[in-house]
Scaffold this active site. Structure first.
Site, PDB file in Angstrom:
ATOM      1  CB  CYS A  74      -0.751   0.053   1.348  1.00  0.00           C
ATOM      2  SG  CYS A  74      -1.955  -1.303   1.577  1.00  0.00           S
ATOM      3  CG  HIS A 135      -0.289   3.541   4.697  1.00  0.00           C
ATOM      4  ND1 HIS A 135      -0.411   2.244   4.050  1.00  0.00           N
ATOM      5  CD2 HIS A 135       0.463   3.029   5.956  1.00  0.00           C
ATOM      6  CE1 HIS A 135       0.392   1.459   4.975  1.00  0.00           C
ATOM      7  NE2 HIS A 135       0.679   1.897   5.868  1.00  0.00           N
TER       8      HIS A 135
END
Length: 457
Positions: A74, A135
Site C-alpha cells: 500500500c 498511509h
C-alpha cells in the site's frame, strides 16, 4: 497568493478561455481500491462478484490491459502514483510501520522534498480533496494538508474499522479526522466515504478540482453489512463471502461518485480513474488475482498487475482496450499536463497514447524494487530477482500465470534484463525507513505458495 485568490484568478482565466472557445481545466477523480484482487470484478472475469458500476466505468472509457502499480504493497504504491516518480528513487521502499532501530523517526513518511499531484495542481488553481486512507506518514509535516490537499476527511494509518471509531482509539479504532467538519459517527465506512466524495463534488462543482477517493475496501478487517452478506450467502467460505460483500459495497459507492459527477453536469470535463493500490493478499482477505499468479507483497503479476480504468466522456472513446504496459506513475503527469502544467516526471501523459494506439509504447520497460525483491518488464518478457534462488524469466503473452520459468532457455534475455535491473538498483538511494525484519521471510515465502489462477464458478 492564497488558494482562495488563486481560485478567483483562475476562475476568471478559465471563464475568459471558455468564452473564446478554449477548453477549461478538467476535474480529476482518482478512485483507489485497497487490496482488490485483479480477478474480482465483472470486467476482469469474476463469476461470483457483481460490479456493474465499475464495469460500466470501463465500458464508458478505456481498460488498460497491462496496467501496473509501482509497488506490491500500500504505502509505497501510493507514494508512487501520488508523485509520478518511482518511490524507491526517493527512498520509499517499504511499507510504513513502527520506526526501526537505527533509523531517524523524523523520516517516517513520504519525504517532504517530493511534491505530490496535489502540490502541482494547487499551483494551477485546483481545490484538492482527500477522502479516506493516507498511509504516507502521521507527523504534521507528512499530513495531507501539508502535501497539497486543501480538504481531508479520513485517517492517517493504513486501515480502519468499518463500523466504529473511538475518541481515544488507536490503530484501526482511531477517530476520523477532518479539517472542514466534525466527522459524523461511522455507519459503514465505505458508504461514509461515498457520502463525503459526493459532497465534495457538489461543493466544488464550479471550480477545477482533484478528488482522491481513497477507499480501504476490501482491505482487512473483514467486515461487511448484513444486507450485503445476504446477497452473497450462497458463497460457503465465510472470509470469501465477506470479501465479496465488501467489493459489492465498494462498487455501489463508485457508482454514486460517477452519478454525482453526471448530476453536476461535469461528465465531459472530468477524468475519472479507477485503480487498486496493489494486488489482493489472497490469504488474508480471500481475494483472487486470476488469471495471474501471486499476491500482494510479491512482484509476480498478482501483486502488481491491477485493474486500471479511465473514463473521460467525449475525450476517450468508450469500450476501448489499451494493450501496451502502463504504470500508475503515469497518473501524475497525465493530470498535470491536462491541467496546463508541465513537470519532468517518470511517467507520461496517457491520453495521447489512448487516443492514438499506433504510437510507440509509452515505456521501454518498467522496473520494480520492494525490500527483498526486484523485477523488470520489457516488452513480452518479465524477470524477477529474489535473494535465495536464480532469477526467473517469464514470457507473459504465452504464460500469463507465470508458471514456466524460461530463464535458462533464454540466457541472453536473462542476462540483458539482469544487467538493466542491476544498473538501476545500485544507483538507488538507501531507504529512509524500514518495516520490521520479520516481513522479509514472510514476503519470500509468498513466492512458494499456490494461488488460484482460474475463476471459481
Amino acid at each position: 497568493m492564497t488558494r482562495n485568490y488563486l481560485a478567483i484568478f483562475f476562475s476568471f482565466i478559465l471563464c475568459f478561455g471558455f468564452l473564446n472557445g478554449q477548453e477549461v481545466q478538467p476535474n480529476f477523480v482518482l478512485i483507489v481500491a485497497d487490496d482488490l484482487g485483479y480477478g474480482d470484478l465483472g470486467i476482469t472475469g469474476s463469476y461470483q462478484i457483481k460490479t456493474p458500476h465499475i464495469d460500466q466505468l470501463a465500458r464508458d472509457g478505456v481498460f488498460f490491459q497491462n496496467g501496473y502499480v509501482s509497488s506490491a504493497v500500500c504505502s509505497p504504491s501510493r507514494a508512487g502514483f501520488l508523485t509520478g516518480v518511482n518511490q524507491v528513487e526517493f527512498g520509499h521502499d517499504n511499507n510504513l510501520a513502527e520506526n526501526q532501530p537505527g533509523f531517524d523517526p523524523a523520516f517516517l513518511g513520504m519525504p517532504v522534498s517530493q511534491p505530490t499531484i496535489a502540490n502541482y495542481l494547487d499551483s494551477l488553481g485546483y481545490v484538492n480533496g482527500l477522502v479516506g486512507k493516507w498511509h504516507l506518514g502521521e507527523a504534521d509535516k507528512f499530513h495531507p494538508l501539508n502535501r497539497g490537499f486543501h480538504e481531508f476527511w479520513g485517517y492517517l494509518k493504513g486501515g480502519h474499522d468499518y463500523f466504529s471509531a473511538k475518541p481515544d482509539g488507536k490503530g484501526y479504532s482511531a477517530p476520523l479526522i477532518s479539517n472542514y467538519k466534525e466527522p459524523q459517527a461511522i455507519t459503514y465506512l465505505t458508504d461514509d466515504k461515498g457520502d463525503e466524495c459526493v459532497d465534495f463534488i457538489k461543493r466544488h462543482k464550479a471550480e477545477p478540482f482533484f478528488l482522491f477517493a481513497s477507499f480501504n475496501a476490501p482491505h482487512t478487517p473483514m467486515q461487511a453489512t448484513e444486507d450485503d452478506l445476504e446477497l452473497y450467502k450462497h458463497i460457503k467460505n465465510k472470509k470469501r463471502r465477506t470479501y465479496t460483500a465488501m467489493v459489492h459495497r465498494l462498487d455501489v459507492n463508485v457508482g454514486r461518485i460517477v452519478e454525482a459527477i453526471e448530476q453536476a453536469g461535469l461528465s465531459e470535463n472530468t477524468l475519472i480513474v479507477f485503480i487498486s493500490d496493489n494486488g489482493g493478499p489472497a490469504s488474508t482477505n480471500a481475494s483472487i488475482n486470476a488469471p495471474y499468479n501471486g499476491s500482494k507483497g510479491t512482484l509476480l503479476e498478482g501483486g502488481i498487475h491491477v485493474p486500471f480504468i479511465m473514463k473521460w466522456t467525449g475525450k476517450i472513446s468508450p469500450n476501448s482496450i489499451y494493450e501496451s504496459a502502463v504504470s500508475s506513475l503515469d497518473l501524475a503527469p497525465t493530470f498535470i499536463e491536462l491541467a496546463g502544467g508541465k513537470e519532468n516526471l517518470e511517467g507520461v501523459n496517457l491520453i495521447p497514447f489512448v487516443n492514438n494506439p499506433e504510437m510507440e509504447d509509452p515505456h521501454a520497460n518498467l522496473k520494480w524494487k520492494f525490500t527483498i525483491s526486484a523485477a523488470i518488464r520489457e516488452g513480452e518478457w518479465k524477470l524477477i530477482r529474489l535473494p535465495d534462488r536464480m532469477p526467473v524469466l517469464y514470457h507473459l503473452p504465452s504464460d500469463l500465470a507465470e508458471q514456466n520459468d524460461v530463464a535458462l532457455k533464454n540466457l541472453d534475455i536473462t542476462q540483458r534484463l539482469m544487467k538493466k535491473l542491476g544498473d538501476w538498483d545500485v544507483n538507488l538511494p538507501h531507504p529512509v525507513f524500514l518495516e520490521g525484519a520479520i516481513w522479509k521471510p514472510r514476503q519470500l515465502s509468498l513466492y512458494d505458495k499456490k494461488y488460484i489462477v482460474e475463476q471459481p464458478k
